[in-house]
Design a protein around this motif. Sequence first.
Motif, PDB file in Angstrom:
ATOM      1  N   ILE A  63      18.581  36.077  48.011  1.00 20.06           N
ATOM      2  CA  ILE A  63      18.643  34.830  47.228  1.00 20.06           C
ATOM      3  C   ILE A  63      19.117  34.025  48.250  1.00 20.06           C
ATOM      4  CG2 ILE A  63      20.120  33.892  45.549  1.00 20.06           C
ATOM      5  CD1 ILE A  63      20.389  36.181  44.156  1.00 20.06           C
ATOM      6  N   VAL A  64      19.979  34.249  49.195  1.00 16.29           N
ATOM      7  CA  VAL A  64      20.292  32.979  50.185  1.00 16.29           C
ATOM      8  C   VAL A  64      19.037  32.655  50.974  1.00 16.29           C
ATOM      9  CG1 VAL A  64      21.741  32.400  52.067  1.00 16.29           C
ATOM     10  CG2 VAL A  64      22.560  33.880  50.267  1.00 16.29           C
ATOM     11  N   VAL A  65      18.275  33.670  51.580  1.00 20.59           N
ATOM     12  CA  VAL A  65      17.136  33.266  52.254  1.00 20.59           C
ATOM     13  C   VAL A  65      16.093  32.226  51.425  1.00 20.59           C
ATOM     14  CG1 VAL A  65      15.109  34.316  53.491  1.00 20.59           C
ATOM     15  CG2 VAL A  65      17.435  35.297  53.709  1.00 20.59           C
ATOM     16  N   ASN A  94      12.078  37.205  43.841  1.00 22.16           N
ATOM     17  CA  ASN A  94      12.546  37.691  42.538  1.00 22.16           C
ATOM     18  C   ASN A  94      12.368  38.876  42.348  1.00 22.16           C
ATOM     19  OD1 ASN A  94      14.731  36.019  41.485  1.00 22.16           O
ATOM     20  ND2 ASN A  94      13.230  34.406  41.389  1.00 22.16           N
ATOM     21  N   ALA A  95      10.907  39.328  42.283  1.00 27.69           N
ATOM     22  CA  ALA A  95      10.576  40.675  42.048  1.00 27.69           C
ATOM     23  C   ALA A  95      11.166  41.832  43.055  1.00 27.69           C
ATOM     24  CB  ALA A  95       9.096  40.815  42.333  1.00 27.69           C
ATOM     25  N   ALA A  96      11.462  41.298  44.411  1.00 23.52           N
ATOM     26  CA  ALA A  96      11.971  42.229  45.095  1.00 23.52           C
ATOM     27  C   ALA A  96      13.524  42.626  44.656  1.00 23.52           C
ATOM     28  CB  ALA A  96      12.050  41.641  46.547  1.00 23.52           C
ATOM     29  N   PHE A 106       9.992  51.312  34.029  1.00 22.21           N
ATOM     30  CA  PHE A 106       9.796  49.888  33.529  1.00 22.21           C
ATOM     31  C   PHE A 106      10.337  48.888  34.496  1.00 22.21           C
ATOM     32  CE2 PHE A 106       9.293  52.647  29.608  1.00 22.21           C
ATOM     33  CZ  PHE A 106       8.167  52.167  29.116  1.00 22.21           C
ATOM     34  N   LEU A 107      11.458  49.199  34.875  1.00 24.29           N
ATOM     35  CA  LEU A 107      11.966  48.093  35.818  1.00 24.29           C
ATOM     36  C   LEU A 107      11.247  47.948  36.987  1.00 24.29           C
ATOM     37  CD1 LEU A 107      15.837  49.169  35.509  1.00 24.29           C
ATOM     38  CD2 LEU A 107      14.675  47.033  34.697  1.00 24.29           C
ATOM     39  N   LEU A 108      10.919  49.096  37.666  1.00 25.24           N
ATOM     40  CA  LEU A 108       9.910  48.899  38.815  1.00 25.24           C
ATOM     41  C   LEU A 108       8.638  48.833  38.434  1.00 25.24           C
ATOM     42  CD1 LEU A 108      11.012  49.842  41.245  1.00 25.24           C
ATOM     43  CD2 LEU A 108       9.522  52.027  41.283  1.00 25.24           C
ATOM     44  N   GLY A 109       8.151  48.903  37.340  1.00 23.67           N
ATOM     45  CA  GLY A 109       6.718  48.111  36.786  1.00 23.67           C
ATOM     46  C   GLY A 109       7.011  46.737  36.778  1.00 23.67           C
ATOM     47  N   LEU A 110       8.082  46.346  35.928  1.00 26.69           N
ATOM     48  CA  LEU A 110       8.368  44.792  36.188  1.00 26.69           C
ATOM     49  C   LEU A 110       8.238  44.011  37.596  1.00 26.69           C
ATOM     50  CD1 LEU A 110       9.124  42.246  34.267  1.00 26.69           C
ATOM     51  CD2 LEU A 110      11.412  42.963  34.841  1.00 26.69           C
ATOM     52  N   ALA A 111       9.030  44.826  38.517  1.00 27.65           N
ATOM     53  CA  ALA A 111       9.194  44.422  39.859  1.00 27.65           C
ATOM     54  C   ALA A 111       7.617  44.261  40.421  1.00 27.65           C
ATOM     55  CB  ALA A 111       9.985  45.204  40.728  1.00 27.65           C
ATOM     56  N   ALA A 126      13.775  45.119  42.009  1.00 34.40           N
ATOM     57  CA  ALA A 126      13.563  46.322  42.568  1.00 34.40           C
ATOM     58  C   ALA A 126      14.720  46.829  43.082  1.00 34.40           C
ATOM     59  CB  ALA A 126      12.549  46.238  43.513  1.00 34.40           C
ATOM     60  N   LEU A 127      15.458  45.930  44.130  1.00 33.44           N
ATOM     61  CA  LEU A 127      16.729  46.439  44.623  1.00 33.44           C
ATOM     62  C   LEU A 127      17.814  46.777  43.742  1.00 33.44           C
ATOM     63  CD1 LEU A 127      16.563  43.781  47.739  1.00 33.44           C
ATOM     64  CD2 LEU A 127      16.320  46.122  47.978  1.00 33.44           C
ATOM     65  N   VAL A 128      17.942  45.801  42.737  1.00 35.00           N
ATOM     66  CA  VAL A 128      19.014  46.074  42.019  1.00 35.00           C
ATOM     67  C   VAL A 128      18.651  47.441  40.948  1.00 35.00           C
ATOM     68  CG1 VAL A 128      20.281  45.155  39.872  1.00 35.00           C
ATOM     69  CG2 VAL A 128      19.537  43.705  41.861  1.00 35.00           C
ATOM     70  N   ALA A 129      17.448  47.542  40.567  1.00 33.15           N
ATOM     71  CA  ALA A 129      17.366  48.827  39.765  1.00 33.15           C
ATOM     72  C   ALA A 129      17.663  49.796  40.638  1.00 33.15           C
ATOM     73  CB  ALA A 129      15.767  48.930  39.443  1.00 33.15           C
TER      74      ALA A 129
END
Lengths: 183, 103
Positions: free
Chosen positions: B69-71, B43-45, B9-14, B48-51
């Motif tokens: 986030i900085v970029v 934000n989608a990326a 579900f997390l990857l699907g949300l991303a 995925a990274l945090v998941a």
Amino acid sequence: MTVIFAVVIALAAVSALGVVLSRQTIYSALSLVLTVTMLAVLFLLLNAQFLFAVQLIIYAGAVMVLFVFIVALLSPDAEDRPTLDLRAVIGILGVVVVTALVFIAARNGITYSTSGFHGVAVGAASNPYHTFNFPQDAVNNAGNVQTVAGQLFTNYLLPFEITSMLLLVAAIGAVYLTRRSSP
Amino acid sequence: MLNPNLFPFLLGLAAFLFTVGAMGVLIRRNPIVVFMCIELMLNAANVALVAYGRFLNSEEGQIFAFMVIVVAAAEVVVGLALITQIFRLGRELDVDDLSEMKE
């Protein structure tokens, strides 16, 4: 826990649609505020406390204030409702197909599986000079900020310093672009 | 330990957030909204990274998300400066009209 996850994921998805489908620009901006806030809550649920704070401060705080400020300053007209032309059809097809494919792939353990590759192997392989010997599961325990900072200021110190150069260049670029007398 | 069934579900949300952002870049004409859609994709990326970091017990995903986030913040500053400059030149805010660099 699962209920909170379901609510947060649903709200993030719906407000993301609101960003694209709102006719007024200010409604798009406010929908984006809801999206980034929901993603911050998601980060908190995923035990990324540091990113939760950063997301709230930088995105929901600084970036979105900048967006709303620019929208209020320029006050763009409302757009017509997007027509269902070829671009829109390709976009909708892309959303449905890609989301379904990624979901199915993740469901069948193609992108990640508990038995396929382990976090220990990944962490050790990517990080041979591990100076901060936290146990692997420490990331997901209470001391998350500590472990992230430990990595950020040892193994990832060079990217962190390059980030400061990037911010300096961005600030100079913004000042240069918004000067009164353009050459 | 978090329920592993949650991961799809997390990857699907991303994937959903990323493709919705890409669709917005395609169909919207206001450059401010186009920038918001780019924020959505970044934000989608991050999701995925945090998941992945959460389920692989690794903090590298969070560090990479922090860099993203900085970029994104730097990109917004420069992009909105460009948009205000376009507006100051008296141009209409429509990405379909801005085609000087085509030839």
